[in-house]
Design a protein around this motif. Structure first.
Motif, PDB file in Angstrom:
ATOM      1  N   SER B 106      87.146  86.649  26.141  1.00 24.06           N
ATOM      2  CA  SER B 106      86.496  85.473  25.570  1.00 24.06           C
ATOM      3  C   SER B 106      86.645  85.449  24.044  1.00 24.06           C
ATOM      4  O   SER B 106      86.877  86.486  23.408  1.00 24.06           O
ATOM      5  CB  SER B 106      85.014  85.438  25.939  1.00 24.06           C
ATOM      6  OG  SER B 106      84.308  86.393  25.173  1.00 24.06           O
ATOM      7  N   ARG B 107      86.506  84.269  23.485  1.00 22.78           N
ATOM      8  CA  ARG B 107      86.577  84.093  22.030  1.00 22.78           C
ATOM      9  C   ARG B 107      85.547  84.983  21.337  1.00 22.78           C
ATOM     10  O   ARG B 107      85.850  85.665  20.364  1.00 22.78           O
ATOM     11  CB  ARG B 107      86.340  82.615  21.700  1.00 22.78           C
ATOM     12  CG  ARG B 107      86.354  82.264  20.224  1.00 22.78           C
ATOM     13  CD  ARG B 107      87.740  82.044  19.713  1.00 22.78           C
ATOM     14  NE  ARG B 107      88.503  81.068  20.477  1.00 22.78           N
ATOM     15  CZ  ARG B 107      88.742  79.811  20.072  1.00 22.78           C
ATOM     16  NH1 ARG B 107      88.313  79.387  18.924  1.00 22.78           N
ATOM     17  NH2 ARG B 107      89.467  78.995  20.822  1.00 22.78           N
ATOM     18  N   THR B 108      84.314  84.947  21.886  1.00 20.83           N
ATOM     19  CA  THR B 108      83.235  85.741  21.286  1.00 20.83           C
ATOM     20  C   THR B 108      83.564  87.230  21.271  1.00 20.83           C
ATOM     21  O   THR B 108      83.350  87.908  20.264  1.00 20.83           O
ATOM     22  CB  THR B 108      81.927  85.507  22.064  1.00 20.83           C
ATOM     23  OG1 THR B 108      81.652  84.109  22.023  1.00 20.83           O
ATOM     24  CG2 THR B 108      80.769  86.258  21.456  1.00 20.83           C
ATOM     25  N   GLU B 112      83.805  89.391  17.914  1.00 20.45           N
ATOM     26  CA  GLU B 112      82.962  90.572  17.730  1.00 20.45           C
ATOM     27  C   GLU B 112      83.798  91.822  17.466  1.00 20.45           C
ATOM     28  O   GLU B 112      83.417  92.668  16.665  1.00 20.45           O
ATOM     29  CB  GLU B 112      82.049  90.765  18.941  1.00 20.45           C
ATOM     30  CG  GLU B 112      80.816  89.873  18.842  1.00 20.45           C
ATOM     31  CD  GLU B 112      79.992  89.806  20.124  1.00 20.45           C
ATOM     32  OE1 GLU B 112      80.371  90.472  21.111  1.00 20.45           O
ATOM     33  OE2 GLU B 112      78.988  89.065  20.111  1.00 20.45           O
TER      34      GLU B 112
END
Lengths: 94, 327
Positions: B106-108, B112
């Protein structure tokens, strides 16, 4: 916040008379912001005159495992193409 | 801009279905494109995720050294151009994050990983931009090196990555030309301006050569990545090509490439050049570049200070979705 905004697929119409074509995707909380992001991300150089955004989750795609079943049957139906038929050269307009 | 392949994985032992693996290898060898829903070996997915996300991070971090100069660009024309370039880098980062996401991260998670220091980005952005001439040198050399690396990646085996690279390459040429134009103006200017241009070339030359990554002998995964068409040329080949086309460009500016060992080699039809200081490279990879900490702090601050906007937009969308449902 550790959850991504939903993903949207972006389609651009390059100019009047052409169909919208898939160019990529953006994350956005709603359709309006998806359009704004699509505009900033994919049309910085006059790439288009119209944008569509579609929630990626709404797209149903064929499974590559079914490729043979889906697409191979067309291979042996070359009679669907005009060049399959031999017509004498002196017969015109056909 | 650019990615350097930096985090090397150990030898890969596959426990996957040998028939699927053989079919995959055959498709890649035949220069077919692999698409997100196709079967792929885990190692291919992992290597690509790392390479594409590093590339995306480099685009995003790459905005910082230049963004720093937008308010101080010497004319309205230069400001508008620099603003457009920095905006392009953001766009490139977004194309690439999207491509990496199709591999299942995921992008997140990617963001992170960048902010925690787990993910790497190109070492080039851990050098400071001290004068306006640096903006010229970055466009000319850093974007020039990026183009050298990215053009072959338009034919990389993973479809979404290849398509992102086609878009990036289309836009990147303007970056290099605007940089070279800045250098042209400075090197035709006052003695001070010429000195500034030469100083920028002196500081950016070697880091630019490092952008192609470690020498082939120390790049154990090159063979695997070339077989999988994730990489299309070796680090040393690209570096040589970059030196060969860039030296005459420096000469056209009347500037001197800071390498005492630089000499035309008629036999190989290219330049011989001095040894790159790889100790420095690995130190910078580890985050010891002059401004590494500053770069990551700027990224984290931007992310944290923007959190309320992202949350508000999500809350607004949710409220409207609820209303639509109730109606």
């Amino acid at each position: 916040m550790n959850k991504d905004w939903p993903l949207w697929e972006v389609f651009v119409r390059a100019k009047g008379g052409m169909s919208h074509r898939h160019v990529g995707s953006v994350h956005a909380p709603d359709a309006e912001i998806a359009l704004r992001h699509a505009r900033d991300t994919y049309t910085r150089r006059m790439e288009g005159v119209s944008l569509w955004v579609v929630p990626s989750a709404s797209i149903t795609a064929s499974d590559p495992a079914d490729d043979a079943a889906n697409f191979d049957p067309a291979q042996d139906k070359i009679y669907r193409h005009p060049t399959f038929y031999d017509i004498p050269d002196d017969v015109k307009h056909i | 801009m650019y990615t350097t392949e930096m985090q090397k994985t150990a030898t890969i032992v596959s426990t996957e279905d040998p028939d699927k693996l053989a079919a995959f290898e055959a498709r890649v060898a035949a220069d077919e494109f692999i698409e997100p829903k196709d079967w792929m070996p885990e190692a291919y997915r992992r290597t690509l995720t790392r390479q594409i996300s590093q590339h995306a991070h480099s685009e995003i971090v790459g905005m910082l050294p230049e963004g720093n100069w937008i308010t101080r660009a010497p004319s309205l024309r230069r400001k508008a151009i620099l603003l457009a370039k920095v905006q392009d880098e953001a766009g490139h980062g977004l194309y690439l994050y999207s491509a990496a996401e199709t591999l299942g991260t995921s992008r997140t998670e990617m963001i992170e990983a960048l902010h925690s220091g787990k993910a790497k980005y190109s070492t080039i952005f851990n050098y400071p931009t001290l004068t306006w001439a640096d903006i010229g040198a970055i466009g000319w050399l850093v974007d020039g090196a990026a183009i050298m690396n990215q053009v072959p990646l338009q034919r990389t085996s993973y479809g979404p990555y290849a398509r992102a690279m086609v878009r990036v390459c289309k836009e990147e040429s303007f970056h290099q030309r605007q940089g070279y134009e800045i250098m042209m103006h400075l090197s035709a200017g006052t003695a001070n301006q010429v000195r500034m241009a030469q100083d920028a070339l002196n500081r950016w030359w070697w880091p630019s050569l490092m952008m192609f990554g470690p020498p082939d002998a120390d790049s154990p995964n090159t063979a695997q990545s070339m077989r999988w068409r994730i990489k299309r040329d070796t680090n040393d080949d690209l570096r040589q090509r970059f030196v060969d086309i860039t030296v005459p460009q420096a000469e056209a500016l009347g500037l001197k490439v800071p390498d005492a060992d630089l000499a035309w080699n008629e036999a190989k039809g290219g330049y011989d050049f001095g040894a790159v200081d790889w100790e420095e490279f690995y130190a910078v990879v580890k985050g010891e570049g002059p401004v590494a900490r500053e770069r990551m702090k700027a990224r984290r601050d931007a992310w944290e200070e923007g959190a309320w906007v992202r949350e508000a937009a999500a809350a607004y969308a949710e409220k409207h979705a609820r209303k639509a449902e109730a109606a």
